[in-house]
Design an enzyme around this catalytic site. Structure first.
Site, PDB file in Angstrom:
ATOM      1  N   GLU A 240      38.268  55.557  37.046  1.00 41.38           N
ATOM      2  CA  GLU A 240      39.430  56.557  37.138  1.00 41.38           C
ATOM      3  C   GLU A 240      40.354  56.283  35.834  1.00 41.38           C
ATOM      4  O   GLU A 240      41.493  56.498  36.209  1.00 41.38           O
ATOM      5  CB  GLU A 240      40.224  56.456  38.587  1.00 41.38           C
ATOM      6  CG  GLU A 240      40.770  54.963  38.770  1.00 41.38           C
ATOM      7  CD  GLU A 240      39.958  53.909  39.607  1.00 41.38           C
ATOM      8  OE1 GLU A 240      38.754  54.059  39.166  1.00 41.38           O
ATOM      9  OE2 GLU A 240      40.544  53.043  40.128  1.00 41.38           O
ATOM     10  N   ASN A 241      40.030  55.773  34.709  1.00 39.98           N
ATOM     11  CA  ASN A 241      40.969  55.414  33.579  1.00 39.98           C
ATOM     12  C   ASN A 241      41.899  56.649  33.610  1.00 39.98           C
ATOM     13  O   ASN A 241      41.428  57.845  33.659  1.00 39.98           O
ATOM     14  CB  ASN A 241      40.195  55.277  32.393  1.00 39.98           C
ATOM     15  CG  ASN A 241      38.764  54.532  32.633  1.00 39.98           C
ATOM     16  OD1 ASN A 241      38.752  53.334  33.079  1.00 39.98           O
ATOM     17  ND2 ASN A 241      37.640  55.267  32.542  1.00 39.98           N
TER      18      ASN A 241
ATOM     19  N   GLU B 173      41.226  51.569  46.875  1.00 42.94           N
ATOM     20  CA  GLU B 173      39.740  52.242  47.031  1.00 42.94           C
ATOM     21  C   GLU B 173      39.789  52.557  48.706  1.00 42.94           C
ATOM     22  O   GLU B 173      39.102  53.912  48.767  1.00 42.94           O
ATOM     23  CB  GLU B 173      38.910  51.199  47.039  1.00 42.94           C
ATOM     24  CG  GLU B 173      38.788  50.716  45.503  1.00 42.94           C
ATOM     25  CD  GLU B 173      38.315  51.929  44.597  1.00 42.94           C
ATOM     26  OE1 GLU B 173      38.110  53.049  44.902  1.00 42.94           O
ATOM     27  OE2 GLU B 173      38.405  51.879  43.298  1.00 42.94           O
TER      28      GLU B 173
ATOM     29  N   GLU C 220      37.686  60.152  42.001  1.00 41.62           N
ATOM     30  CA  GLU C 220      38.488  59.578  40.787  1.00 41.62           C
ATOM     31  C   GLU C 220      39.792  60.172  40.378  1.00 41.62           C
ATOM     32  O   GLU C 220      40.711  59.596  39.917  1.00 41.62           O
ATOM     33  CB  GLU C 220      37.334  59.580  39.606  1.00 41.62           C
ATOM     34  CG  GLU C 220      35.917  59.041  39.622  1.00 41.62           C
ATOM     35  CD  GLU C 220      36.082  57.574  40.256  1.00 41.62           C
ATOM     36  OE1 GLU C 220      37.064  56.921  40.085  1.00 41.62           O
ATOM     37  OE2 GLU C 220      35.111  57.069  41.139  1.00 41.62           O
TER      38      GLU C 220
HETATM   39  N1  BES Z   1      37.355  52.206  40.603  1.00 38.91           N
HETATM   40  C1  BES Z   1      36.020  52.386  40.961  1.00 38.91           C
HETATM   41  C2  BES Z   1      34.784  51.983  39.939  1.00 38.91           C
HETATM   42  C3  BES Z   1      34.657  50.729  39.617  1.00 38.91           C
HETATM   43  C4  BES Z   1      34.002  50.000  40.897  1.00 38.91           C
HETATM   44  C5  BES Z   1      34.858  50.010  38.430  1.00 38.91           C
HETATM   45  C6  BES Z   1      33.833  48.522  40.580  1.00 38.91           C
HETATM   46  C7  BES Z   1      34.787  48.660  38.399  1.00 38.91           C
HETATM   47  C8  BES Z   1      33.926  48.183  39.176  1.00 38.91           C
HETATM   48  C9  BES Z   1      35.818  54.051  41.270  1.00 38.91           C
HETATM   49  O1  BES Z   1      36.982  54.495  41.587  1.00 38.91           O
HETATM   50  C10 BES Z   1      34.803  54.000  42.415  1.00 38.91           C
HETATM   51  O2  BES Z   1      35.275  53.489  43.414  1.00 38.91           O
HETATM   52  N2  BES Z   1      33.767  54.773  42.245  1.00 38.91           N
HETATM   53  C11 BES Z   1      32.702  54.710  43.335  1.00 38.91           C
HETATM   54  C12 BES Z   1      32.645  56.089  43.823  1.00 38.91           C
HETATM   55  C13 BES Z   1      33.431  56.472  44.884  1.00 38.91           C
HETATM   56  C14 BES Z   1      33.268  57.882  45.351  1.00 38.91           C
HETATM   57  C15 BES Z   1      33.638  55.975  45.914  1.00 38.91           C
HETATM   58  C16 BES Z   1      31.408  54.259  42.765  1.00 38.91           C
HETATM   59  O3  BES Z   1      31.490  54.429  41.457  1.00 38.91           O
HETATM   60  O4  BES Z   1      30.515  54.087  43.386  1.00 38.91           O
HETATM   61 ZN    ZN Z   2      37.625  54.275  43.835  1.00 43.79          ZN
END
Ligand code: BES
Ligand code: ZN
Length: 850
Positions: free
Chosen positions: A257-258, A313, A291
């Site tokens: 989500e940058n 999260e 995101e």
């Molecule tokens: N902020 C996370 C991505 C992330 C996770 C970055 C771990 C660094 C380390 C992002 O918002 C996220 O949660 N993405 C999930 C998908 C979401 C729909 C639950 C993912 O990447 O699986």
């Molecule tokens: Zn997330």
């Protein structure tokens, strides 16, 4: 390589950083082997902090020079960062470092993927780009200048200016370094526009590699729908002039989500009917939303420290689930989420990796992006909303957004908002954040003099580091049905706070049938000795769609367990006839009917057996599941063709819930049909398919019955140019292989020229599928364990984050027989003993070995 010496960080040790950052200027001169990053950071003492130790994080950086207020300084360097003596008041820090993105296979910090540069800074990746206080409570305004020969140069915020070989960006919103992003490459865009509720125009772009432009339209629609939804439901609009999304092939996670520059795993954004399944479309819509929603829950209001990860999260997963429920079918979404929770979070919470939704210590934060933090974290928000009601929840969220905008917050801040809005004391509710483990909820019932009494007992088994558990607040949604099937008490929320508690329902003329834990109102293991008769009754009459599905699920589980343990020879045919009647009901949503046809996974059955004190045998479980599917197909033989015709879609392909539901039901029916016709119908569907859902479901049906050789060759020939489709090709062959062949299949596929262990999607396609083939992975001779361990060791040297996450395939090892346990322990020990093993994997395997 990181230092493997374990260093534990504790929530209780939090202290603010001694300095605040006013603003940051970065100049990044891109070069594959020698990228130069120049930083100019204005620091000022933080009046809220006592400690004046000036430590900047920095890993794998070559420091070229550093200055304070224009005068050269010589900081003390370590492999974690640097220390320096600094002036008493505000000062300007400047430094230049060199990094090598081309050799960054960990995909954290600045790295390269197919010739493009991109970054991943969450959680602690920014320290691999420059020296900085890389912690989320340090928020700053960033200005970034990128220099490189690439036609597209992107960073966070709004564009300031650009010219041949350079571009400048400015992000006016103070943010932590983990939200920094930079992308450079030869990219093409899919542009669009959005007008916010206050009338501001926003430029939207999805940037992809040339050739992928045709796969952006769906993601763009989903983005616009998300932006509108957050305005309508939460009253929050977008806050920059531009929103960029970039697709990258090599990415550890789904997406990131940058601020103003979301970066996506190409699997999580690129979609077309020919290459993506309905499940892919639904996941893409949800991730785009997730995101985007972080812009408020995560970016504008961020986390004080990484222990508070669920603050962003859990809440954002909850928000994306509300969005999907609104866009599609709420009951279908809820059932899918509960299936997922039981498949991923329950085993975690009931095994050696169990931890609270807000962990209290960690060695490597990347290991705590877990199903517990995410999915249980979202369940906790759902319970809170159920307890306070929709209106109060809306008020609380408004207060949260207003009160904490621009701040780095804690779970205490979040709960305080709810306490202030409701006047309630949430001390006991807070246990959901600190107590690990899944509560078990026992139900007993009594009927006397027109009063029906439900008595609940809650008990949470001990988890690592937590032997004694206290009672939790459980919102239990209950409805009562009369024996003729009328609802005599509509859904009522009971609030359980004691270890044991009774609730009375008076004025009833006859003994009702209770529908307990409607909508799965709390994430618990419900222990209810309901009779088969009662479950069949609920399957036919419950007004709560979740509990109707749940009654059926329990019947399926009982039937399968009875044949696994040898208590009954064949499946429960009376139940199967009742189920067929429900499935034939054309008035019901096809997606819901498809869910009714689903069986508990083999891993879920293993867990259920283990919970009853029976050691699960993967081979018997597999055999029982196969026999069940075969019998069911034979029993329903006469009805399958008619049902299948009903699922035909004649309209042009649309990835919406309605068509997807029909196709999902069709796929289940096709799998049954294949067991009867030797794969004729599946082969025909495969040959004539014009969308990936139809093609892939036909292919898996053929693999399951061992008739897929020519289809697999044709599929490979058709799709060898498409990485995302080839991931499916790699995966299905292993996931649906007969258990005796899964390990060999995985081994063979690692020899395929298109296998690339450095691409996380491809690695997961092969080894995620192996771990998911329950009986194949748990082969008695341990070959599955050995193969996975070999490859995790190899991967760990290149990409510790992905290797460590995949170690969790072993987390259920204590469920199995002594021989398998010994083999899994040996595999884990071998990983643990690998010289130079990363901090990430070291933490995972040591926790599992206990
Ligand atoms: N902020 C996370 C991505 C992330 C996770 C970055 C771990 C660094 C380390 C992002 O918002 C996220 O949660 N993405 C999930 C998908 C979401 C729909 C639950 C993912 O990447 O699986
Ligand atoms: Zn997330």
């Amino acid at each position: 390589m990181k230092d493997a010496a374990p260093q534990t960080v504790y929530l209780a040790d939090y202290t603010p950083f001694g300095y605040g950052v006013e603003d940051v200027h970065l100049t990044v001169r891109l070069d594959p082997g020698k990228t130069r990053v120049q930083s100019r950071i204005r620091f000022a003492p933080n009046p809220e902090a006592q400690d004046r130790d000036f430590f900047l994080h920095g890993e794998e950086l070559t420091l070229l020079w550093a200055k304070i207020d224009g005068a050269a300084v010589t900081p003390q360097l370590s492999d974690q960062g640097l220390r320096c003596t600094v002036p008493d008041g505000p000062f300007i820090w400047e430094a230049e470092v060199e990094i090598a993105p081309e050799s960054n296979t960990a995909l954290e910090g600045l790295y390269m993927s197919n010739g493009m540069y991109c970054t991943q800074c969450e959680a602690e990746g920014f320290r691999k780009i420059t020296f900085y206080p890389d912690r989320p409570d340090v928020m700053a305004v960033f200005t970034v200048r990128i220099e490189g020969p690439h036609p597209v140069l992107l960073s966070n915020g709004n564009p300031v200016d650009s010219g041949e070989g350079w571009a400048e960006w400015h992000d006016p919103w103070p943010k932590p370094a983990y939200l920094f992003a930079l992308v450079a490459g030869d990219l093409v865009n899919h542009p669009d526009r959005f007008t916010t509720m206050s009338g501001k125009e926003v430029e939207l772009n999805i940037w992809v590699r040339p050739g992928d432009e045709g796969k952006c339209a769906f993601g763009m629609q989903a983005l616009k729908a998300s932006m509108r939804w957050d305005e309508e439901v939460y009253g929050r609009e977008y806050d920059l002039d531009i929103f960029n999304v970039v697709a990258v092939d090599d990415f550890n996670m789904g997406a990131m989500e940058n601020k103003g520059l979301n970066i996506f795993n190409s699997a999580a954004v690129l979609a077309s009917p020919e290459t993506s399944t309905d499940a892919n479309f639904e996941r893409i819509e949800a991730i785009i939303a997730h995101e985007y929603f972080h812009n408020r829950t995560g970016n504008r209001i961020t986390c004080r420290d990484w222990f508070q990860l669920c603050l962003k999260e859990g809440l954002t997963v909850y928000r994306d689930s509300e969005f999907t429920s609104d866009m599609r079918s709420a009951p279908v979404k809820r059932i899918g989420d509960v299936i997922d929770l039981r498949a991923r979070q329950f085993p975690e919470d009931q095994g050696p990796l169990s931890h609270p939704v807000r962990p209290e210590s960690f060695q490597e934060i990347n290991n705590f992006y877990t199903a517990t933090v995410y999915e249980k974290g979202a369940e906790v928000i759902g319970m809170l909303k159920r307890l306070v009601g929709d209106e109060v929840y809306a008020k609380a969220l408004t207060l949260y957004f207003d009160r904490h905008d621009g701040q780095a917050c804690t779970i205490e801040d979040w709960l305080k908002v709810f306490e202030d809005v409701t006047g309630r004391d949430l001390t006991q509710f807070k246990r959901w954040y600190s107590q690990s483990g899944t509560p078990h909820l026992q139900v007993a019932e009594r009927f006397e003099n027109g009063t029906f009494t439900l008595t609940f007992k809650q008990r949470t088994p001990p988890t690592p580091g937590q032997d004694e558990k206290l009672p939790q607040v459980l919102p239990i949604a209950v409805g009562l049905l009369s024996p003729s099937g009328d609802e005599v008490v509509p859904t009522t929320l009971l609030e359980m706070t004691e270890a044991e508690q009774s609730f009375d329902f008076g004025g009833l003329s006859e003994r009702p049938v209770a529908s307990v834990l409607r909508g799965f109102s709390a994430p618990v293991v419900l222990e209810r000795a309901a009779s088969r008769q009662e479950r069949l009754f609920l399957l036919a009459h419950d007004t709560d769609p979740f509990n109707r599905w749940e009654a059926n699920r329990a019947l399926a589980q009982e039937s399968l367990i009875a044949s696994i343990t040898g208590a009954e020879a064949g499946p429960d045919t009376a139940w199967l006839s009742a189920l067929l009647e429900v499935v034939k009901n054309a008035a019901q949503d096809p997606a819901y009917r498809a869910l009714l046809l689903g069986l508990p996974s083999q891993s879920e059955l293993a867990q259920a057996l283990h919970q009853r004190g029976v050691t699960p045998d993967p081979d018997s479980i597999h055999a029982a599941a196969e026999a069940h599917r075969q019998t069911r197909a034979e029993l329903w033989q006469a009805d399958l063709p008619m049902l299948a015709r009903e699922t035909e879609v004649t309209a042009p392909f649309r990835p919406d819930a309605e068509q997807a539901g029909k196709r999902a039901l069709g796929s289940s029916l096709l799998a049954m049909q294949s067991r009867l016709d030797g794969g004729a119908a599946a082969q025909a569907q495969f040959d004539g398919a014009d969308n990936m859902t139809a093609q892939l479901s036909a292919l898996t049906s053929l693999i399951t019955i061992g008739a897929a050789d020519s289809a697999l060759r044709a599929f490979e020939k058709q799709w060898r140019h498409d990485r995302l489709v080839m991931d499916k090709w790699f995966g299905v062959q292993i996931a649906y292989a007969p258990p005796a062949m899964a390990v060999e299949m995985a081994g063979l596929l690692t020899e395929h020229p298109a296998f690339d262990m450095k691409n996380p999607n491809r690695f997961r396609a092969v080894f995620g599928a192996l771990a998911g083939n329950h009986a194949g992975f748990h082969r008695a001779d341990g070959a599955g364990y050995d193969q996975l361990a070999d490859w995790l060791i190899k991967l760990d040297a290149k990409n510790p984050q992905t290797a460590a996450r995949m170690c969790s395939a072993f987390q259920t090892w204590r469920r199995y027989d002594a021989d398998r346990q010994a083999r899994m322990r040996a595999a884990l020990t071998r990983i643990a003993d690998t010289p130079g093993l990363s901090r990430d994997s070291t933490e995972m395997v040591t926790r599992m070995l206990g």
